[in-house]
Write an enzyme that holds these catalytic residues in place. Structure first.
Site, PDB file in Angstrom:
ATOM      1  N   TRP A  96      -7.522  -6.458   5.839  1.00  0.00           N
ATOM      2  CA  TRP A  96      -6.171  -6.981   5.732  1.00  0.00           C
ATOM      3  C   TRP A  96      -5.962  -8.098   6.751  1.00  0.00           C
ATOM      4  O   TRP A  96      -6.492  -8.046   7.853  1.00  0.00           O
ATOM      5  CB  TRP A  96      -5.155  -5.874   5.986  1.00  0.00           C
ATOM      6  CG  TRP A  96      -5.231  -4.744   5.019  1.00  0.00           C
ATOM      7  CD1 TRP A  96      -6.017  -3.629   5.114  1.00  0.00           C
ATOM      8  CD2 TRP A  96      -4.504  -4.617   3.797  1.00  0.00           C
ATOM      9  NE1 TRP A  96      -5.816  -2.811   4.026  1.00  0.00           N
ATOM     10  CE2 TRP A  96      -4.896  -3.391   3.200  1.00  0.00           C
ATOM     11  CE3 TRP A  96      -3.552  -5.403   3.155  1.00  0.00           C
ATOM     12  CZ2 TRP A  96      -4.371  -2.941   1.995  1.00  0.00           C
ATOM     13  CZ3 TRP A  96      -3.027  -4.965   1.951  1.00  0.00           C
ATOM     14  CH2 TRP A  96      -3.430  -3.752   1.386  1.00  0.00           C
ATOM     15  N   TYR A 139      -5.495   6.671  -8.888  1.00  0.00           N
ATOM     16  CA  TYR A 139      -6.705   5.907  -8.557  1.00  0.00           C
ATOM     17  C   TYR A 139      -7.929   6.472  -9.274  1.00  0.00           C
ATOM     18  O   TYR A 139      -8.817   5.721  -9.697  1.00  0.00           O
ATOM     19  CB  TYR A 139      -6.934   5.921  -7.045  1.00  0.00           C
ATOM     20  CG  TYR A 139      -5.973   5.059  -6.277  1.00  0.00           C
ATOM     21  CD1 TYR A 139      -6.278   3.735  -5.972  1.00  0.00           C
ATOM     22  CD2 TYR A 139      -4.747   5.553  -5.850  1.00  0.00           C
ATOM     23  CE1 TYR A 139      -5.399   2.937  -5.265  1.00  0.00           C
ATOM     24  CE2 TYR A 139      -3.856   4.772  -5.143  1.00  0.00           C
ATOM     25  CZ  TYR A 139      -4.182   3.459  -4.858  1.00  0.00           C
ATOM     26  OH  TYR A 139      -3.298   2.661  -4.168  1.00  0.00           O
ATOM     27  N   THR A 170      -8.407   0.347   6.903  1.00  0.00           N
ATOM     28  CA  THR A 170      -7.279   0.659   6.038  1.00  0.00           C
ATOM     29  C   THR A 170      -5.954   0.622   6.780  1.00  0.00           C
ATOM     30  O   THR A 170      -5.897   0.731   8.004  1.00  0.00           O
ATOM     31  CB  THR A 170      -7.460   2.056   5.417  1.00  0.00           C
ATOM     32  OG1 THR A 170      -7.528   3.031   6.473  1.00  0.00           O
ATOM     33  CG2 THR A 170      -8.744   2.129   4.583  1.00  0.00           C
ATOM     34  N   VAL A 171      -4.881   0.479   6.005  1.00  0.00           N
ATOM     35  CA  VAL A 171      -3.525   0.642   6.503  1.00  0.00           C
ATOM     36  C   VAL A 171      -2.962   1.929   5.886  1.00  0.00           C
ATOM     37  O   VAL A 171      -3.358   2.303   4.781  1.00  0.00           O
ATOM     38  CB  VAL A 171      -2.634  -0.570   6.126  1.00  0.00           C
ATOM     39  CG1 VAL A 171      -3.022  -1.787   6.918  1.00  0.00           C
ATOM     40  CG2 VAL A 171      -2.679  -0.882   4.627  1.00  0.00           C
ATOM     41  N   CYS A 207       0.820  -1.219   0.000  1.00  0.00           N
ATOM     42  CA  CYS A 207       0.000   0.000   0.000  1.00  0.00           C
ATOM     43  C   CYS A 207       0.853   1.267   0.000  1.00  0.00           C
ATOM     44  O   CYS A 207       1.707   1.436   0.877  1.00  0.00           O
ATOM     45  CB  CYS A 207      -0.904  -0.029   1.231  1.00  0.00           C
ATOM     46  SG  CYS A 207      -1.818   1.497   1.514  1.00  0.00           S
TER      47      CYS A 207
END
Length: 330
Positions: free
Chosen positions: A77, A175, A111-112, A44
């Site tokens: 994740w 993105y 999220t990370v 990521c």
């Protein structure tokens, strides 16, 4: 799991947990060595920023790091790289567990990077932009000797200004192109991306770094997109006017950073490619991961030393990665 917006323009969900870990603990979470765990994936780009900053500042001994695998499903994740599929410190299989421990009805993105409070097992924050700034400012007491000033007070306004346009047009711009659901939305994002890359090329043609003569937060944020460009964004996200390796100034700039301790040694191209090509099945239905491109050029001479600049200012480079945190090279 769908990523493309069928109605047209991709809009990123930016509802992050805004709690901060600060020197004075004003949000209830004071900076304390050993208390928190930074959870990342090397795939990521947003998490990669925190990996780089943690390493440049020498925070490894005070802020541990858990590394998730390169892929995830709708539930979040997972710690599939660890023995038994559990993080050895938090004891959980999925990052989702830390979010639900604090917010049982959590309905936003898991999220990370995320920072988890180890004693309670509860997530503190996943606000990726604030995390790296706070590592520089709030955790300053625990920086290694010789740590660089990544967010110096005198340059913060300029760093923030550069970061804002780079985020909109480049970091998130790739993105917006890749997840566009209409030709018009894609073409708009594509044009904005390459106009900004041209602007960055002009800015960097005569100066080694984005702001001032040393590495700052701005360079970290741009680097994590550039390093993924040829491996993923050029083909997978259709950002194909040129490869990074065909943009001389940005290619030399990115190689300069890649060869700087703390940058390239955090990059796992295998994880990066697996994440995008395996997870985004609405773009790549087969899940086939390309064998290319040839990535050996990252270690070729860049010539940027001729522009002067002092990578770490009055500081020094970080030492080698800690045992267990080094990236295996093919």
């Amino acid at each position: 799991m769908a990523y493309v917006n069928p109605s047209g323009e991709f809009t990123r969900d930016q509802r992050y947990i805004a709690t901060r870990i600060t020197a004075d603990g004003r949000d209830g979470y004071p900076v304390e060595p050993g208390r928190y765990r930074l959870v990342v994936s090397r795939a990521c780009p947003w998490a990669n920023r925190s990996i780089i900053v943690r390493r440049l500042l020498g925070l490894e001994d005070v802020l541990s790091m858990g590394v998730c695998g390169p892929t995830h499903d709708e539930r979040s994740w997972t710690f599939d790289l660890d023995p038994g599929g559990r993080d050895p410190v938090l004891g959980i299989e999925r990052l989702q567990e830390a979010f639900l421990a604090r917010f049982p009805d959590y309905d936003k993105g898991i999220t990370v990077p995320a920072i988890v409070d180890v004693p309670t097992g509860k997530v503190v924050t996943n606000d990726f932009a604030q995390i790296t700034v706070d590592l520089s400012v709030e955790w300053a007491k625990h920086h290694r000797a010789g740590a660089p000033q990544l967010y110096p007070a005198a340059l913060r306004d300029e760093i923030d200004s550069v970061n804002e346009v780079v985020f909109k047009d480049v970091n998130n711009g790739v993105y917006r192109a890749g997840f566009a659901g209409s030709q018009e939305a894609y073409s708009t994002a594509y044009a904005r991306l390459f106009e900004r890359l041209d602007w960055l090329s002009a800015r960097l043609e005569g100066q080694r770094y984005l702001v001032g003569d040393t590495i700052t937060e701005a360079d970290v944020r741009l680097f994590t997109t550039l390093v993924r460009f040829d491996a993923v964004y050029h083909g997978h996200f259709k950002c194909n006017r040129q490869k990074l390796s065909e943009m001389p100034v940005l290619w030399a700039y990115a190689r300069d950073l890649f060869q700087t301790p703390g940058f390239g040694d955090t990059i796992d191209f295998g994880h990066i490619k697996r994440h995008y090509y395996e997870v985004h099945r609405d773009i790549n239905p087969t899940g086939i991961v390309p064998d290319g491109p040839d990535l050996s050029g990252w270690l070729t001479p860049h010539g940027r030393e001729a522009l002067g600049g002092r990578p770490f200012g009055d500081g020094t480079p970080p030492g080698p990665p800690q045992p267990g945190e080094a990236v295996a090279r093919a």
